[in-house]
Write an enzyme that holds these catalytic residues in place. Structure first.
Site: not given
Ligand code: GLY
Length: 371
Positions: A122, A144, A186, A229, A239, A243, A247, A250, A254, A267
């Site tokens: 956990r 993330k 990026e 960031k 998000e 946040r 993107n 993106h 994608h 990418h």
């Molecule tokens: N790469 C986008 C984020 O971390 O939200």
């Protein structure tokens, strides 16, 4: 030169450092603060071949045993079977709740390793050692973690705060060109959504050899991106709203990656094309973006996919399948102006098709340029 950031998250704060040759001291400090007799290391196989001895010996010099698991190159490692294999490795080798997991590599290794740390017992302490430019400016920051599922990318995962992030540009010396391009896209994204000066700083990428002679500029540039960031994820960790600005480009990217396959389009290439399309769509939906700040970076990109292989309907169909879609119409990150991102739902498909045409003409132009 070195920068250090304290990043707040719902489960506590963590430190992110960027600099040259900071790895040894940083690891020493981390293990001094939280001594461990054993640490685990998940390490990308390429990184292991270039820097494995250095990383392992540095960890050992803090008087701990190091249990090493190599992560095979490629997206295939971000999978349920490899997550299970890595978790089994930890569990069979005596992991405890306070045993740190060091994760050295790019986005794939970082996302996988983060998820292993989040789920084993956990949650165990996690230290990210991003070794690609993309991982330094983006994926190692913000918590993330996740793996892919056969129904789509990143569909299984968790938000999980690392204890520390150590971005040492010494690891970039062995970075292949396509990885520089992944990171550059990026970085340009941060220029587009937040800081115009980044477009000037990123001119170091127009030079033949990016890393040598540019160490300080590169460190400052990475630090600027981390700061942007960090500011965003501190305000909206999970998000709910802003946040999503990260993107930018993106949604188009994608769809391109899905349509072309990840081997035919990197990418970074997809994100660059996606940002051109998003800039066009911004203008079609009422913005007036003059001078395209992305223009001067166009010559750095070359593509293995031709415009003839793509069609707007099929690409738009992939956008509809995006996991982040929350309504019937597709929601985009667009620009009211440069550095003024906004979320917009676009209902008129013809506008989206026109934006795709920007991508197609870029592919044609770049093909002509390289003939
Ligand atoms: N790469 C986008 C984020 O971390 O939200």
């Amino acid at each position: 030169m070195q920068h250090s950031f304290e990043i707040n998250s719902a489960s506590g704060s963590y430190n992110a450092m960027v600099g040259a040759d900071i790895f040894g001291d940083s690891v020493g400090r981390i293990l001094e603060k939280k001594p461990a007799d054993k640490v685990f290391l998940l390490i990308d196989e390429n990184v292991e071949s270039h820097h494995g001895d250095y990383i392992i010996n540095t960890l050992k010099s803090s008087h701990c045993d190091v249990e090493v698991k190599i992560v095979p190159q490629g997206e295939g490692s971000k999978s349920v079977p490899f997550w299970e294999e890595a978790s089994t490795f930890l569990l069979e080798n005596g992991v405890r709740r306070n045993t740190p997991l060091f994760v050295a590599g790019g986005g794939v290794t970082g996302d996988l390793g983060g998820f292993v740390a989040a789920t084993t017992l956990r949650g165990i302490p996690l230290v990210h050692i991003p070794t690609t430019l993309l991982a330094m400016v983006d994926s190692s920051i913000g918590g993330k973690t996740g793996i892919n599922h056969h129904t789509g990318k990143n569909l299984i995962g968790a938000f999980y705060r690392p204890d520390s992030v150590v971005a040492d540009i010494r690891f970039l010396d062995t970075l292949p060109r396509n990885e520089w391009i992944n990171g550059l896209s990026e970085i340009l994204k941060y220029g587009a959504i937040s800081d115009n000066a980044i477009f000037d700083d990123a001119e170091i990428f127009l030079q033949a050899d990016i890393s040598s002679g540019n160490a300080d500029t590169l460190i400052n540039l990475i630090a600027k991106c981390i700061r942007i960031k960090a500011d965003i994820v501190q305000k909206d960790e999970f998000e709910g709203n802003i946040r999503a600005f990260l993107n930018f480009g993106h949604t188009f990217a994608h769809a391109l990656e899905k349509e072309c396959g990840f081997n035919a389009m990197s990418h970074g290439e997809a994100v660059f094309l996606g940002m051109l399309a998003a800039a066009r769509l911004s203008n079609q939906t009422g913005s007036k973006l003059h001078e395209n700040r992305l223009d001067k970076f166009r010559p750095l990109y070359s593509y293995r996919v031709t415009a003839e292989e793509l069609n707007a309907e099929s690409l738009t169909h992939h956008m509809r399948a995006d996991k982040k879609r929350i309504e019937n119409h597709i929601r985009f990150v667009l620009l009211d102006d440069w550095q003024h991102p906004v979320l917009k739902t676009v209902k008129d498909e013809e506008l989206i098709y026109q934006a795709w045409r920007t991508v197609f003409s870029e592919l044609q132009n770049r093909q002509k340029a390289t003939i």
